[in-house]
Write a protein that holds these residues in place. Structure first.
Motif, PDB file in Angstrom:
ATOM      1  N   PHE A 266     -35.839  33.923  -3.569  1.00  0.00           N
ATOM      2  CA  PHE A 266     -34.627  34.102  -2.655  1.00  0.00           C
ATOM      3  C   PHE A 266     -35.107  34.062  -1.193  1.00  0.00           C
ATOM      4  CE2 PHE A 266     -36.505  37.791  -4.396  1.00  0.00           C
ATOM      5  CZ  PHE A 266     -36.749  38.611  -3.510  1.00  0.00           C
TER       6      PHE A 266
ATOM      7  N   PRO B  63     -30.362  32.939  -3.562  1.00  0.00           N
ATOM      8  CA  PRO B  63     -31.376  31.805  -4.026  1.00  0.00           C
ATOM      9  C   PRO B  63     -31.687  30.674  -3.032  1.00  0.00           C
ATOM     10  CG  PRO B  63     -30.001  32.710  -5.826  1.00  0.00           C
ATOM     11  CD  PRO B  63     -29.078  33.175  -4.372  1.00  0.00           C
TER      12      PRO B  63
ATOM     13  N   SER C 205     -38.188  28.497  -7.173  1.00  0.00           N
ATOM     14  CA  SER C 205     -36.604  28.212  -6.654  1.00  0.00           C
ATOM     15  C   SER C 205     -35.736  27.301  -7.622  1.00  0.00           C
ATOM     16  CB  SER C 205     -36.818  27.378  -5.219  1.00  0.00           C
ATOM     17  OG  SER C 205     -37.415  28.235  -4.173  1.00  0.00           O
TER      18      SER C 205
END
Length: 621
Positions: A93, A100, A127
């Motif tokens: 994040f 995110p 991610s």
């Protein structure tokens, strides 16, 4: 009220939770509904390192001045949080919004050093972004790389959608506008990449192909699409005083590596050291206006509360208005408890006089970088320092009250012989002698000379890019030669010698000059558990050796051979201004031990005359 991406239970389990909560003084919050583009700016290392990087602060400020863009920050989670995020399936994040990274339009990654390459894959992996650009779908962020390592982007070509070649203040606005227009028109990801390739300074790896000869060297490097240029030209800011600069830099909650206000006084360097990549990449020299710098000093100190101000450049002594600026800073802030630091000063009377005014000599040591022990080797590398310069500087420093000196050298330089290695110890001893020549009642305690040597890595876009490197065992042997020479010196009790990790050097050499065939090895190393390779406690050389073996990467091919004059390098498609002809000419002069004057003494025709307004405004290509 922001909702943190990590709950209290997790924050209590990890080291330094302030790395991840955001909300620092001067960080920027925007309304998601009022912006068109979200940009996550990433430094692929731990927060304390990334927060100390000036380039990130400059780009963060520049992007957030754009009304339609919100730039946020993301750093590599330390190993403790990394494990928890994988276990709990928590997506990586951004600090500001805690959203995110996968929801952003762009993920921009600054690539400052080769040993962070596996951390780049960590960022993508956490991610939820496909590691290979070829596997990313339409809703995935555009992954763009920049920074010094982007000048040889090929080892990372499989992982990035774009590379930005040059200084960030130039064509980012044009790139973001192209993205917005493509999105508005319903264009695809590939449509945008093709549009981006037409913007000067943008390199799209997927639009190019490479062939190889039987001997493993590159046969050709060509664009596959008519819109992709054959040559990517570095982007340069010429008027430094007109560019944006962060007057309100972010103030971290915890102590970071560079916990101070930083004034960038100039870019580029006139010196022409043949080993120095930055000295070639960032030509021509461009200075910031001294009056502008004075204003920045006031504003940045007021807006941060920092108690130290540092002047940043590759060679601060060469800034035309250094004396005026330092005098101003001392007069204005010296009596207010503000310390002034001056890195990158040369060894001369003026620099020592300046440092004597701004440093507390009881607490600090002086750092000199002779780079080589013998005069012959200093001529080979074009250091521009004589032994007399070094010893005179040391003598003046000792007379000024300093008693601790750090000396930096390199081992494994082209043409280096045993006598050159041993000369490192001899020079350190001569420096110590200068201290003991001072009358005893005028000395400031015991003298301590600490010499450190790194192992030379021939970087792209330097005159030494044709040079060979050595094996791990050979580097260790050379360090042992120097160590033995230190033990034979008269003042050995005042001397200390350290050397860099040879295994890291070998790996960095492969990554620095590698081509696209190195990419699979980086991926394999990451999958085997390699991250934070720049941190000695995490570096695992054996895993890297296995990754090279599994993917067919021959270390000796990349490191242990001298390049032919006409060999195509993986980075030859990039135009940095300095021509390959000039670099080859400097390589040949190095082999003869010939010194090239600095840019202010004489134009050597390096090629940057194409950028008008720098130090070099005339010359030949």
């Amino acid at each position: 009220m922001r909702k943190l991406a990590l709950d209290d239970e997790i924050l209590l389990k990890i080291e330094k939770p302030a790395r991840y909560i955001g909300g620092e003084v001067n960080s920027v919050m925007k309304d998601r509904n009022e912006i068109d583009i979200r940009f996550a700016m990433c430094f692929p290392d731990v927060y304390e390192i990334g927060m100390s990087h000036l380039g990130i602060q400059i780009l963060y400020d520049m992007f957030n001045r754009m009304e339609d863009v919100w730039c946020e920050r993301v750093y590599s989670p330390w190993t403790d949080l990394d494990a928890i995020m994988r276990q709990e399936k928590i997506p990586l994040f951004a600090l500001e919004s805690q959203d995110p990274i996968k929801e952003f339009d762009f993920l921009g990654i600054t690539i400052q050093y080769e040993m962070c390459y596996t951390n780049i894959l960590q960022i993508l992996d956490l991610s939820g972004i496909s590691l290979l650009s070829s596997e990313r779908g339409e809703g995935c962020p555009i992954v763009i790389g920049g920074g010094p390592c982007a000048y040889n982007p090929e080892p990372l070509a499989d992982f990035f959608d774009l590379f930005y070649i040059g200084e960030g203040e130039t064509v980012y606005r044009e790139l973001l506008d192209a993205y917005r227009e493509n999105k508005k028109a319903g264009g695809s990801r590939r449509d945008f990449l093709i549009k981006a390739a037409q913007i000067e300074g943008i390199y799209v790896p997927s639009l190019y192909s490479v062939t190889y000869k039987e001997d493993g060297t590159i046969g050709s490097f060509t664009p596959d699409h008519p819109c992709a240029p054959a040559v990517i030209k570095k982007q340069v800011v010429m008027d430094m005083s007109e560019t944006t600069y962060p007057e309100r830099p972010i103030v971290p909650f915890i102590k970071v590596t560079q916990d101070r206000v930083v004034l960038e006084i100039q870019r580029g360097c006139i010196r022409g050291c043949r080993f120095c990549q930055a000295g070639m990449l960032y030509r021509p020299v461009r200075e910031r206006n001294v009056e502008t710098l004075k204003e920045y000093a006031y504003k940045m100190l007021k807006n941060t509360g920092h108690e130290e101000i540092s002047l940043s450049s590759l060679s601060s002594s060469d800034y035309t208005h250094l004396e005026e600026l330092v005098t101003f800073l001392i007069d204005e802030f010296g009596g207010k408890g503000i310390n002034i630091s001056l890195p990158s000063l040369r060894i001369d009377a003026f620099s020592l006089d300046v440092m004597g005014k701004v440093q507390d000599i009881k607490k600090s040591s002086l750092t000199f970088a002779p780079e080589a022990g013998s005069q012959r080797m200093r001529n080979v590398i074009n250091k521009g320092l004589t032994e007399e310069d070094i010893l005179t500087g040391a003598e003046q420093a000792f007379q000024g009250g300093w008693n601790k000196v750090k000396l930096y050298f390199m081992l494994g330089l082209p043409t280096e012989e045993k006598e050159d290695m041993e000369a490192i110890a001899v020079l350190a001893d001569k420096v110590a002698r200068k201290y003991y020549e001072i009358p005893k009642d005028q000395r400031n305690g015991k003298c301590q000379i600490t010499a450190s040597s790194s192992f030379f890595i021939p970087k792209p876009f330097t005159p030494f890019q044709w040079a060979r490197m050595y094996s791990n065992e050979e580097y260790i042997s050379r360090a042992a030669t120097v160590k033995h020479a230190f033990q034979n010196q008269l003042n050995r009790k005042s001397l200390k010698y350290n050397w860099h990790d040879a295994e890291v050097t070998v790996l960095e050499g492969v990554l620095a000059r590698g081509d696209r065939r190195v990419g699979p090895a980086i991926l394999e190393a990451y999958r085997s558990g390699c991250i934070y390779d720049a941190w000695s406690e995490n570096f695992d050389y054996e895993k890297w050796l296995k990754a090279f073996e599994k993917t067919g990467v021959d270390i000796a091919f990349y490191n242990e051979r001298e390049r032919d004059a006409d060999e195509i390098f993986p980075w030859d498609f990039i135009d940095i201004g300095v021509t390959k002809q000039f670099l080859r000419r400097e390589w040949e002069r190095a082999m003869k031990g010939e010194v090239t004057p600095n840019c202010r003494q004489q134009c050597s025709g390096c090629g940057v005359a194409r950028w008008k307004g720098g130090v070099c405004i005339e010359g030949k290509n």
